[in-house]
Write a protein that holds these residues in place. Structure first.
Motif, PDB file in Angstrom:
ATOM      1  N   ARG A   6      -8.519  -2.457   6.411  1.00 32.68           N
ATOM      2  CA  ARG A   6      -9.325  -2.040   5.261  1.00 32.68           C
ATOM      3  C   ARG A   6      -8.557  -1.204   4.239  1.00 32.68           C
ATOM      4  NH1 ARG A   6     -15.551  -1.329   7.152  1.00 32.68           N
ATOM      5  NH2 ARG A   6     -15.509  -2.637   9.007  1.00 32.68           N
ATOM      6  N   PRO A   7      -7.812  -0.155   4.652  1.00 33.10           N
ATOM      7  CA  PRO A   7      -7.128   0.659   3.631  1.00 33.10           C
ATOM      8  C   PRO A   7      -6.145  -0.139   2.783  1.00 33.10           C
ATOM      9  CG  PRO A   7      -7.121   1.776   5.762  1.00 33.10           C
ATOM     10  CD  PRO A   7      -7.590   0.382   6.006  1.00 33.10           C
ATOM     11  N   CYS A   8      -5.572  -1.191   3.352  1.00 30.34           N
ATOM     12  CA  CYS A   8      -4.567  -1.969   2.620  1.00 30.34           C
ATOM     13  C   CYS A   8      -5.187  -2.944   1.628  1.00 30.34           C
ATOM     14  CB  CYS A   8      -3.689  -2.744   3.600  1.00 30.34           C
ATOM     15  SG  CYS A   8      -2.889  -1.721   4.848  1.00 30.34           S
ATOM     16  N   LYS A  43       0.829  -1.203   0.000  1.00 30.82           N
ATOM     17  CA  LYS A  43       0.000   0.000   0.000  1.00 30.82           C
ATOM     18  C   LYS A  43       0.866   1.257   0.000  1.00 30.82           C
ATOM     19  CE  LYS A  43      -3.727   2.527   0.523  1.00 30.82           C
ATOM     20  NZ  LYS A  43      -4.689   2.710  -0.586  1.00 30.82           N
ATOM     21  N   GLU A  44       2.025   1.179   0.631  1.00 29.38           N
ATOM     22  CA  GLU A  44       2.938   2.320   0.700  1.00 29.38           C
ATOM     23  C   GLU A  44       3.858   2.405  -0.511  1.00 29.38           C
ATOM     24  OE1 GLU A  44       4.898   1.599   4.374  1.00 29.38           O
ATOM     25  OE2 GLU A  44       3.283   2.474   5.590  1.00 29.38           O
ATOM     26  N   GLY A  45       3.703   1.479  -1.460  1.00 29.54           N
ATOM     27  CA  GLY A  45       4.500   1.531  -2.671  1.00 29.54           C
ATOM     28  C   GLY A  45       5.783   0.743  -2.610  1.00 29.54           C
ATOM     29  N   ASN A  46       5.905  -0.154  -1.642  1.00 30.33           N
ATOM     30  CA  ASN A  46       7.113  -0.968  -1.507  1.00 30.33           C
ATOM     31  C   ASN A  46       6.751  -2.440  -1.578  1.00 30.33           C
ATOM     32  OD1 ASN A  46       8.785   1.362  -0.961  1.00 30.33           O
ATOM     33  ND2 ASN A  46       7.854   1.398   1.082  1.00 30.33           N
ATOM     34  N   ILE A  47       7.643  -3.222  -2.143  1.00 32.84           N
ATOM     35  CA  ILE A  47       7.424  -4.664  -2.258  1.00 32.84           C
ATOM     36  C   ILE A  47       8.332  -5.373  -1.269  1.00 32.84           C
ATOM     37  CG2 ILE A  47       7.575  -6.666  -3.774  1.00 32.84           C
ATOM     38  CD1 ILE A  47       6.954  -4.897  -6.118  1.00 32.84           C
TER      39      ILE A  47
END
Length: 419
Positions: free
Chosen positions: A381-383, A345-349
């Motif tokens: 939920r946000p994720c 969700k934060e743009g990292n894998i």
């Protein structure tokens, strides 16, 4: 021309969409409760029982202050220093902390139950201002529970309370007054005599009841010398506080209840036992179209060890049978696979760890660290909302010096909520 009715191409196709159902749940509002009633009528007891059954967050000043003090935050240190110096905590700060809790991630997922708003204190906010705060919450209360009790009955009940000087436990009159215990025993015996004829074994039952009564009286004799009456339980003080409630708070609450949907207004008889009130609320909630918050379960206990080198398929095969909620019902693999949903969700894998696998809505999710696990448990939920799990989009902007690279990057990040 004769128009022909269109027929479905697949009349027996299953129209249920698991993804759509999950999305609707993630977008749904959690159920929120608020309990009204006179002081001492049983709001806190009922709220505690609902919290245990409905898994919502109980928002009250004492628990919030204890949570803040237990943490190492600046606010917690300040609260502890105030209490150690013998000062009282300002009402403004308490209301601020309660509002922060009501807007916290865990409340956004689990919902809340409130019993202390509006309060008697008018220093920080008047009653009308507190009512406006309730009306303007991001998550407005869905269910209002109003516990009614006649003034005389309530005053007699509260004035009969005694507190143990060592343990702090509160005893009602029926628990400590020998006359009340004897009267209750007599009523029970009379009811049994009227309801049944002489039967075999009746003498044994009476003997057992007599032994239980003697044991209860012995316990009362032991604790009676340690019981004290708190000043707030004096009859005149109780009568004054009930009168103040009816004059300052009750009129505003009646307006709130009149505006609320009557289907979601539950009125209870405060003279009934707490367990009976709780069961009445649960029975009413069964007939309303309300859903409890989905609970997250950590699948691996601290005592178990899972090899980090396990392949993804083997890992999920192992965890699919952990802590099953029903026989033969296994946890399913999610679309995230082994990737951490919080990091994604934060743009990292980042791959998830076997030590931080949780189940939610029938699926398994792997978190990468203790911190991401904590955040996911508070509110997943946000994720999980679409378009996730989408791979992060990373844009590289290059150009000559002073060409506007930084400005363009900031504008793109602001527009797409990136970083």
């Amino acid at each position: 021309m004769i128009s022909q009715e269109k027929t479905e191409e697949h009349p027996f196709a299953d129209v249920f969409s698991e993804d759509e159902t999950e999305k609707n749940f993630l977008l749904s509002k959690p159920v929120c409760f608020i309990v009204f009633g006179k002081p001492g009528v049983g709001k806190t007891t009922l709220a505690h029982q609902i919290t245990q059954a409905w898994k919502c967050i109980r928002v009250e000043a004492l628990s919030i202050l204890e949570e803040q003090i237990a943490s190492t935050t600046e606010t917690g240190v300040m609260l502890q220093s105030l209490l150690l110096s013998g000062q009282s905590i300002p009402d403004e700060l308490i209301i601020k902390l309660m509002l922060e809790k009501l807007n916290s991630p865990e409340v956004s997922h689990f919902g809340y139950i409130i019993t202390e708003i509006p309060s008697f204190s008018q220093d920080a906010m008047t009653t009308l201002q507190q009512i406006e705060v309730l009306k303007n919450l991001n998550l407005k209360p869905d269910v209002i529970i109003n516990i009614k009790c006649p003034d005389y009955d309530l005053c007699q009940r509260i004035s009969g309370q005694r507190q143990h000087s060592n343990t702090g436990y509160i005893y009602t009159r029926d628990q400590w007054d020998p006359e009340a215990i004897e009267s209750r025993r007599k009523r029970k015996k009379d009811a049994l005599k009227e309801g049944k004829v002489e039967e075999e074994g009746e003498e044994e039952e009476e003997q057992e009841e007599e032994e239980a009564f003697l044991a209860e009286m012995q316990m009362v004799a032991e604790i009676l010398q340690h019981l004290v009456q708190r000043p707030e339980d004096y009859l005149e003080n109780v009568e004054n506080i009930v009168k103040l409630y009816k004059e300052t708070i009750l009129p505003s609450l009646e307006e709130v209840m009149a505006e609320h949907d009557p289907q979601y207004l539950i009125e209870l008889n405060g003279n009934k036992p707490p367990d009976e009130l709780f069961m009445t609320v649960i029975d009413r909630l069964k007939y309303l179209n309300l859903k409890r918050a989905a609970i997250l379960t950590k699948l691996q206990s601290s005592e178990e060890e899972i090899n980090d080198s396990l392949e993804t398929e083997e890992l999920f095969r192992t965890f699919s049978s952990y802590k099953l909620i029903a026989p033969r019902y296994r946890w399913q693999r999610s679309r995230w696979g082994r990737l951490c949903p919080v990091n994604l969700k934060e743009g990292n894998i980042h791959p998830g760890s076997p030590d931080f696998v949780v189940s939610f809505l029938g699926k398994m999710y792997c978190l990468s660290s203790e911190e991401t696990l904590k955040r996911f448990l508070l509110n997943p939920r946000p994720c999980l909302l679409p378009p996730m799990p989408a791979p992060p989009c990373k844009v590289f902007i290059f150009g000559p010096e002073l060409s506007g690279k930084t400005t363009l990057s900031n504008l793109l990040a602001e527009y797409y909520k990136g970083k």
